[in-house]
Design a protein around this motif. Structure first.
Motif, PDB file in Angstrom:
ATOM      1  N   UNK A 115      -9.331  -4.270  10.030  1.00 17.18           N
ATOM      2  CA  UNK A 115      -8.837  -3.021   9.441  1.00 17.18           C
ATOM      3  C   UNK A 115      -8.611  -3.139   7.935  1.00 17.18           C
ATOM      4  N   UNK A 116      -8.282  -4.343   7.466  1.00 24.39           N
ATOM      5  CA  UNK A 116      -8.184  -4.579   6.025  1.00 24.39           C
ATOM      6  C   UNK A 116      -8.419  -6.055   5.753  1.00 24.39           C
ATOM      7  N   UNK A 117      -9.457  -6.332   4.940  1.00 23.90           N
ATOM      8  CA  UNK A 117      -9.806  -7.717   4.620  1.00 23.90           C
ATOM      9  C   UNK A 117      -9.622  -8.028   3.146  1.00 23.90           C
ATOM     10  N   UNK A 118      -8.890  -7.158   2.434  1.00 27.76           N
ATOM     11  CA  UNK A 118      -8.636  -7.394   1.024  1.00 27.76           C
ATOM     12  C   UNK A 118      -9.627  -6.745   0.090  1.00 27.76           C
ATOM     13  N   UNK A 119     -10.641  -6.060   0.633  1.00 27.31           N
ATOM     14  CA  UNK A 119     -11.701  -5.518  -0.215  1.00 27.31           C
ATOM     15  C   UNK A 119     -11.636  -4.015  -0.420  1.00 27.31           C
ATOM     16  N   UNK A 120     -11.400  -3.261   0.668  1.00 35.75           N
ATOM     17  CA  UNK A 120     -11.427  -1.804   0.537  1.00 35.75           C
ATOM     18  C   UNK A 120     -10.661  -1.156   1.681  1.00 35.75           C
ATOM     19  N   UNK A 121     -10.607   0.180   1.640  1.00 37.52           N
ATOM     20  CA  UNK A 121      -9.903   0.950   2.666  1.00 37.52           C
ATOM     21  C   UNK A 121     -10.890   1.783   3.484  1.00 37.52           C
ATOM     22  N   UNK A 122     -12.036   1.198   3.776  1.00 37.94           N
ATOM     23  CA  UNK A 122     -13.082   1.934   4.488  1.00 37.94           C
ATOM     24  C   UNK A 122     -12.685   2.307   5.907  1.00 37.94           C
ATOM     25  N   UNK A 123     -11.678   1.626   6.472  1.00 38.54           N
ATOM     26  CA  UNK A 123     -11.236   1.910   7.841  1.00 38.54           C
ATOM     27  C   UNK A 123     -10.051   2.868   7.895  1.00 38.54           C
ATOM     28  N   UNK A 124      -9.658   3.435   6.726  1.00 37.14           N
ATOM     29  CA  UNK A 124      -8.432   4.219   6.662  1.00 37.14           C
ATOM     30  C   UNK A 124      -8.666   5.583   6.030  1.00 37.14           C
ATOM     31  N   UNK A 125      -7.829   6.547   6.432  1.00 36.14           N
ATOM     32  CA  UNK A 125      -7.846   7.894   5.855  1.00 36.14           C
ATOM     33  C   UNK A 125      -6.411   8.306   5.542  1.00 36.14           C
ATOM     34  N   UNK A 126      -6.268   9.413   4.834  1.00 34.71           N
ATOM     35  CA  UNK A 126      -4.949   9.970   4.529  1.00 34.71           C
ATOM     36  C   UNK A 126      -4.441  10.743   5.741  1.00 34.71           C
ATOM     37  N   UNK A 127      -3.217  10.495   6.142  1.00 35.27           N
ATOM     38  CA  UNK A 127      -2.661  11.139   7.337  1.00 35.27           C
ATOM     39  C   UNK A 127      -2.604  12.653   7.201  1.00 35.27           C
ATOM     40  N   UNK A 128      -2.208  13.132   6.045  1.00 32.66           N
ATOM     41  CA  UNK A 128      -2.054  14.583   5.853  1.00 32.66           C
ATOM     42  C   UNK A 128      -3.385  15.315   5.870  1.00 32.66           C
ATOM     43  N   UNK A 129      -4.468  14.625   5.550  1.00 28.24           N
ATOM     44  CA  UNK A 129      -5.799  15.222   5.562  1.00 28.24           C
ATOM     45  C   UNK A 129      -6.789  14.135   5.937  1.00 28.24           C
ATOM     46  N   UNK A 130      -7.141  14.080   7.203  1.00 28.08           N
ATOM     47  CA  UNK A 130      -7.981  12.986   7.699  1.00 28.08           C
ATOM     48  C   UNK A 130      -9.404  13.036   7.148  1.00 28.08           C
ATOM     49  N   UNK A 131      -9.753  14.084   6.455  1.00 26.36           N
ATOM     50  CA  UNK A 131     -11.049  14.138   5.787  1.00 26.36           C
ATOM     51  C   UNK A 131     -11.004  13.475   4.409  1.00 26.36           C
TER      52      UNK A 131
END
Length: 258
Positions: free
Chosen positions: A56-72
């Protein structure tokens, strides 16, 4: 007192029968060879993700995550030097993927120069199942509790507002804290009533702090928790708390679906 001959005969025959069964039994009778467990290659350390984990996080990016208030909207927290640091202006973030039962590993650290006290000192949370915008879901508390008293069902290792940790193994500010979590999601009947509640086992810094605790429902800041609405698999959420202390950081986040 004389035993009835019929009863005595029955007892003797039962004993003979039982002895006969044991005489015929073999140790192989209670051994089974299928199904064969899938081989999983462990990491070189207990913190390193095993071969079947989702990173989910390997120190490189947030590609597996979205903003809760707007999942888009992609997650907006800061990634630098291998760390994920909370951006308190950007709100909560959660995983793109929804999960049922899982094993979660996550490491977090409050700054060495952390200020504040009580709930206003390095506050965040891991929502083990996010069920809506804001702080809706089932929260495992993140907080600096090294010489920082607060209400005990709101300290690190607690299921927020539901139960205290068994012990307090918190490290000092500036040191990495490690959560290892086994989450059993709640199950609902087709009519949306609760079939089986959520349960969680938590290790903090290798020490058991929640032992298969049965949750009363999603987190309630005010009032008693209860299962008021059915839901299925859910994202994992990290909280951007509104306290004024310095933001904390995360690293090495991985999950295994069970």
């Amino acid at each position: 007192m004389k035993l009835n001959s019929t009863i005595l005969t029955t007892v003797l025959l039962a004993g003979i029968s039982t002895a006969s069964v044991f005489a015929q039994a073999k140790h192989e009778d209670t051994e089974f060879y299928t199904p064969v467990p899938k081989e999983v290659k462990p990491g070189k350390t207990v913190s390193e993700a095993p071969s079947d984990a989702i990173i989910l996080f390997d120190g490189k990016n947030l590609s597996e995550w979205v903003t809760t208030e707007d999942r888009n909207k992609p997650a907006q927290w800061t990634v630098a030097n291998g760390l994920l640091t909370v951006d308190k202006k950007a709100g909560n973030i959660e995983t793109k993927k929804a999960f049922g039962n899982y094993q979660l590993h996550l490491e977090w650290k409050v700054p060495a120069n952390i200020t504040g006290e009580g709930q206003g000192r390095g506050n965040s949370g891991i929502f083990l199942a996010s069920i809506g915008k804001g702080d809706l879901g089932y929260e495992l508390q993140v907080l600096d509790n090294n010489n920082n008293p607060t209400y005990t069902n709101g300290m690190a290792g607690s299921i927020y507002k539901q139960t205290t940790p068994l012990v307090n193994p918190s490290r000092k500010p500036g040191e990495w804290q490690v959560y290892d979590i086994v989450w059993t999601a709640p199950v609902f009947n087709t009519d949306s009533t609760l079939k089986s509640p959520a349960a969680v086992t938590v290790f903090l810094n290798g020490v058991l702090v929640q032992n298969n605790f049965i949750l009363k429902g999603p987190t309630q800041y005010i009032g008693e928790a209860a299962y008021r609405k059915a839901h299925g698999n859910s994202p994992i959420k990290l909280q951007s708390h509104g306290d004024k202390s310095e933001p904390l950081s995360f690293r090495n986040i991985w999950v295994r679906e069970l």
